[in-house]
Design an enzyme around this catalytic site. Structure first.
Site, PDB file in Angstrom:
ATOM      1  N   VAL A 116      54.580  -8.297  -5.894  1.00 43.75           N
ATOM      2  CA  VAL A 116      54.431  -9.878  -6.021  1.00 43.75           C
ATOM      3  C   VAL A 116      53.085 -10.090  -6.679  1.00 43.75           C
ATOM      4  O   VAL A 116      51.875 -10.537  -6.280  1.00 43.75           O
ATOM      5  CB  VAL A 116      54.103 -10.455  -4.506  1.00 43.75           C
ATOM      6  CG1 VAL A 116      55.536 -11.121  -3.972  1.00 43.75           C
ATOM      7  CG2 VAL A 116      53.592  -9.417  -3.716  1.00 43.75           C
ATOM      8  N   HIS A 117      53.366  -9.713  -8.177  1.00 41.49           N
ATOM      9  CA  HIS A 117      52.221  -9.644  -9.106  1.00 41.49           C
ATOM     10  C   HIS A 117      51.211 -10.838  -8.931  1.00 41.49           C
ATOM     11  O   HIS A 117      50.092 -10.585  -8.823  1.00 41.49           O
ATOM     12  CB  HIS A 117      52.739  -9.960 -10.519  1.00 41.49           C
ATOM     13  CG  HIS A 117      53.890  -8.943 -10.934  1.00 41.49           C
ATOM     14  ND1 HIS A 117      53.902  -7.903 -11.220  1.00 41.49           N
ATOM     15  CD2 HIS A 117      55.287  -9.382 -11.079  1.00 41.49           C
ATOM     16  CE1 HIS A 117      55.080  -7.307 -11.445  1.00 41.49           C
ATOM     17  NE2 HIS A 117      55.827  -8.298 -11.626  1.00 41.49           N
TER      18      HIS A 117
END
Ligand code: BDR
Ligand code: CA
Length: 312
Positions: free
Chosen positions: A238-239
């Site tokens: 979940v950059h």
């Protein structure tokens, strides 16, 4: 109070990042959301910002930014985020009534930052085109920028080419302008977001139980996870949430010393590669700290709690 503008291309992980940011008004006052063509085209990411802010009951201002990178043609990532850029959940039809206060994110950011009584932070989770143009068009605004929290680049692997990460690859010229600005930057690169700051499939399905916002977040993450799995990923990064968390919960991360970071502008497989100047005799004006590690257990819990808190 820490004031923040979020420049983003939602984008499923951008949506999770915004959801986390809006859950923490005690830590950050979100004074604007600016959009940038990236994961999908500008009109789609702007619609997604409208959908999300409507869903979360926010009244933060939205301004539309650039549709294209400074020099390159735009490349999008619709295969990961879906046709709309935020596939997997049916957002209410009335979302598009959410006002867009400006179709020029550059003048919007300049006015908001210049007129603010305190310095303003920028969280940037898309290609850096808007931020680069802001700094070039209104150089004095830099004096009023406290810090820039960027998701982009990497000091290890790439995800578009062997060497280059998506946001830096889409607009490397913009990344270079921002990185060379001398402003303090905290970088969430793939070395952190892909390798350390991931969710498991099981965690994504647990999110479903976190109320209405949990159902939405889990549905879009589920779409994103199936697309990532097709690419061979086993963990779901979940950059963009990392860039927000590095502002609202910096204690979760371990950071590097500061570096200057170069961005490759060559027209080959290294275009968009970011690499820190680790020479012992590197110039002293180092401005970028790179996130190296995260307490993953606390990171996951923080995301869960943030999502759940929207239902109160
Ligand atoms: C970055 O690229 C986009 O697809 C994501 O939203 C994130 O900002 C990761 O490389
Ligand atoms: Ca993004």
């Amino acid at each position: 109070m820490t004031k923040v503008i979020m420049d983003c291309d939602p984008g499923i992980d951008d949506a999770i990042a915004l959801t986390v940011l809006l859950a923490h008004p005690e830590a950050a006052d979100l004074i604007g959301v600016t959009t940038i063509g990236g994961n999908v085209q500008l009109y789609k990411v702007t619609k997604n910002a409208q959908k999300l802010l409507t869903f979360l009951g926010s009244n933060t201002k939205i301004a539309m930014g650039q549709s294209d990178p400074l020099v390159k043609e735009i490349e999008t990532a619709g295969e990961i985020h879906g046709k709309t850029g935020m596939d997997g959940y049916q957002f209410p039809e009335n979302s598009l009534e959410y006002p867009i206060v400006s179709d020029n994110a550059i003048t919007f950011m300049n006015e908001e930052i210049t007129n603010s009584d305190e310095k303003v932070n920028i969280v940037a989770t898309g290609p850096l085109t808007n931020v680069a143009l802001l700094l070039k068009t209104f150089p004095k605004v830099a004096e009023k920028i406290e810090h820039i929290y960027v998701m982009g680049g990497s000091i290890e692997q790439g995800n578009i080419t062997l060497a280059s990460e998506f946001n830096a690859y889409v607009d490397p010229e913009a990344a270079k302008i921002v990185f060379d600005s001398g402003l303090p930057i905290t970088l969430s690169g793939l070395n952190l977001t892909e390798n350390k700051a991931y969710l498991t499939m099981d965690e994504i399905s647990q999110i479903k139980n976190l109320g209405k916002t949990g159902e939405m977040a889990s549905a879009i993450l589920d779409f994103y996870a199936s697309a990532e799995r097709e690419k061979g990923m086993t963990k779901i990064p979940v950059h963009d949430a990392c860039a927000v968390l590095s502002l609202v919960a910096p204690e979760l991360f371990t950071k590097s010393e500061k570096f200057n970071i170069e961005v490759s502008l060559t027209n080959d497989q290294f275009r968009g590669m970011t690499y820190p100047d680790r020479r012992v005799y590197a110039p002293d004006d180092k401005n970028i700290e790179v996130l190296e590690d995260v307490n993953r257990e606390k990171f996951v819990q923080y995301i869960f709690d943030s999502i759940q808190s929207h239902n109160k």
